[in-house]
Each structure stands twice: as structure tokens, then as C-alpha cells.
Design a protein around this motif. Sequence first.
Motif, PDB file in Angstrom:
ATOM      1  N   LEU A  42       0.830  -1.210   0.000  1.00  0.00           N
ATOM      2  CA  LEU A  42       0.000   0.000   0.000  1.00  0.00           C
ATOM      3  C   LEU A  42       0.860   1.253   0.000  1.00  0.00           C
ATOM      4  CD1 LEU A  42      -2.895  -0.906   2.441  1.00  0.00           C
ATOM      5  CD2 LEU A  42      -3.126  -0.251   0.053  1.00  0.00           C
ATOM      6  N   VAL A  43       1.913   1.250   0.808  1.00  0.00           N
ATOM      7  CA  VAL A  43       2.795   2.415   0.867  1.00  0.00           C
ATOM      8  C   VAL A  43       3.510   2.610  -0.469  1.00  0.00           C
ATOM      9  CG1 VAL A  43       4.895   3.343   1.948  1.00  0.00           C
ATOM     10  CG2 VAL A  43       3.041   2.412   3.374  1.00  0.00           C
ATOM     11  N   VAL A  44       4.038   1.553  -1.046  1.00  0.00           N
ATOM     12  CA  VAL A  44       4.711   1.663  -2.343  1.00  0.00           C
ATOM     13  C   VAL A  44       3.740   2.189  -3.393  1.00  0.00           C
ATOM     14  CG1 VAL A  44       5.721   0.316  -4.242  1.00  0.00           C
ATOM     15  CG2 VAL A  44       6.518  -0.032  -1.895  1.00  0.00           C
ATOM     16  N   GLY A  94      -7.073  12.601  -0.197  1.00  0.00           N
ATOM     17  CA  GLY A  94      -6.554  13.127   1.050  1.00  0.00           C
ATOM     18  C   GLY A  94      -6.228  12.051   2.077  1.00  0.00           C
ATOM     19  N   PHE A  95      -6.310  10.780   1.690  1.00  0.00           N
ATOM     20  CA  PHE A  95      -6.063   9.691   2.626  1.00  0.00           C
ATOM     21  C   PHE A  95      -4.643   9.133   2.550  1.00  0.00           C
ATOM     22  CE2 PHE A  95     -10.573   9.684   1.763  1.00  0.00           C
ATOM     23  CZ  PHE A  95     -11.113   9.613   3.033  1.00  0.00           C
ATOM     24  N   ARG A 102       0.957   6.161   8.950  1.00  0.00           N
ATOM     25  CA  ARG A 102       0.464   5.181   9.935  1.00  0.00           C
ATOM     26  C   ARG A 102       1.021   3.776   9.697  1.00  0.00           C
ATOM     27  NH1 ARG A 102      -4.355   6.730  13.093  1.00  0.00           N
ATOM     28  NH2 ARG A 102      -4.201   4.551  13.689  1.00  0.00           N
ATOM     29  N   LEU A 103       1.260   3.399   8.450  1.00  0.00           N
ATOM     30  CA  LEU A 103       1.645   2.022   8.147  1.00  0.00           C
ATOM     31  C   LEU A 103       3.131   1.750   8.348  1.00  0.00           C
ATOM     32  CD1 LEU A 103      -0.531   1.305   4.997  1.00  0.00           C
ATOM     33  CD2 LEU A 103      -0.866   0.456   7.327  1.00  0.00           C
ATOM     34  N   ALA A 104       3.975   2.731   8.134  1.00  0.00           N
ATOM     35  CA  ALA A 104       5.421   2.539   8.300  1.00  0.00           C
ATOM     36  C   ALA A 104       5.821   2.845   9.741  1.00  0.00           C
ATOM     37  CB  ALA A 104       6.187   3.444   7.337  1.00  0.00           C
ATOM     38  N   SER A 105       6.917   2.243  10.179  1.00  0.00           N
ATOM     39  CA  SER A 105       7.437   2.540  11.522  1.00  0.00           C
ATOM     40  C   SER A 105       7.963   3.963  11.603  1.00  0.00           C
ATOM     41  CB  SER A 105       8.580   1.577  11.880  1.00  0.00           C
ATOM     42  OG  SER A 105       8.148   0.234  11.835  1.00  0.00           O
ATOM     43  N   ARG A 117      13.581  12.655  -1.619  1.00  0.00           N
ATOM     44  CA  ARG A 117      13.487  11.235  -1.307  1.00  0.00           C
ATOM     45  C   ARG A 117      12.498  11.079  -0.161  1.00  0.00           C
ATOM     46  NH1 ARG A 117      18.882   8.486  -0.689  1.00  0.00           N
ATOM     47  NH2 ARG A 117      18.487   8.247  -2.920  1.00  0.00           N
ATOM     48  N   VAL A 118      11.515  10.211  -0.366  1.00  0.00           N
ATOM     49  CA  VAL A 118      10.609   9.829   0.713  1.00  0.00           C
ATOM     50  C   VAL A 118      11.038   8.439   1.153  1.00  0.00           C
ATOM     51  CG1 VAL A 118       8.229   9.403   1.412  1.00  0.00           C
ATOM     52  CG2 VAL A 118       8.727  11.194  -0.270  1.00  0.00           C
ATOM     53  N   GLN A 119      11.359   8.320   2.442  1.00  0.00           N
ATOM     54  CA  GLN A 119      11.870   7.062   2.975  1.00  0.00           C
ATOM     55  C   GLN A 119      10.914   6.536   4.046  1.00  0.00           C
ATOM     56  OE1 GLN A 119      15.302   6.926   5.809  1.00  0.00           O
ATOM     57  NE2 GLN A 119      16.291   5.967   4.044  1.00  0.00           N
ATOM     58  N   ALA A 120      10.438   5.322   3.852  1.00  0.00           N
ATOM     59  CA  ALA A 120       9.583   4.647   4.834  1.00  0.00           C
ATOM     60  C   ALA A 120      10.346   3.435   5.351  1.00  0.00           C
ATOM     61  CB  ALA A 120       8.271   4.219   4.194  1.00  0.00           C
TER      62      ALA A 120
END
Length: 132
Positions: A42-44, A94-95, A102-105, A117-120
Motif C-alpha cells: 500500500l505504501v509503495v 486526502g487519505f 500510519r503504516l510505516a514505523s 526522497r521519501v523514505q519509509a
Amino acid sequence: MNAEPHVVIEESPHKDSAGARHATADFLSQYCPWVDGDAVLLVVAELVANAMRHTAGWWRLHLTAGQDTLVVEIDDSSPLPPVPREPDFAGGGGFGWHMVLRLASRVEVRPLPYGKRVQATWMRPVSVRTAC
């Protein structure tokens, strides 16, 4: 699992978001079976979709597995960081960014000379560490 990190790189325009999700799923099954794969996918999907929607169109996906971590990085051409929006239940979105947070640490946004760069990051749960 091997203590050495493993990296997969998917790049646009050669790959689309489906290709990024497929590469991520393959990577997770091989190197990070402990992670919640649905959450990572989902994050990817969200980060790639945002890069495609809000930038000049190119993006680069990096997946790195350490012994107790998974790091997902999306580089893109826009220097502008993601901005949380009020969710619109009437279909206006907007979600996504809220979901990523919320999903990543841990989530970080870093400027790069050519964009950002967005890092999760996901951490292996302690219960899984002791079981392995």
C-alpha cells in the motif's frame, strides 16, 4: 536471513506502479517475510502514485533489507514535500499520506539536488527477532 542488505531498483518511465508493486512483493517474499506485505505494498503504491501525479513524471524505487529493517525509498523530481490534506469522504482523496505515516514505523522526507526522497522504514517486531 543474510545480514547484508539487498537492493532492488525500479525506475520510471520503464516501469509503472504495477511493476513497482510486483517487484516489491517479490523482494519481500525473498528477504522480508516478517513484514506486513500488504502494508508495504500500500505504501509503495501510494508513493509511486504520488510521484506520478505530483511531479514531472519520473521516479525511482529503492528497497533495502537489513537484518531487522526494511527501507523503501522513492526519489522523484519534485523538491516539494508531501502535504497532508484533510480527507475528503466524497471522493476527493486526502487519505494517502496519512496512510503512509500510519503504516510505516518511520517516514522521512529528504531534499536531494534533483528533487526529494521519501523514505519509509519498517522494523522487525521483537517477537519475530527472538523466534528466528
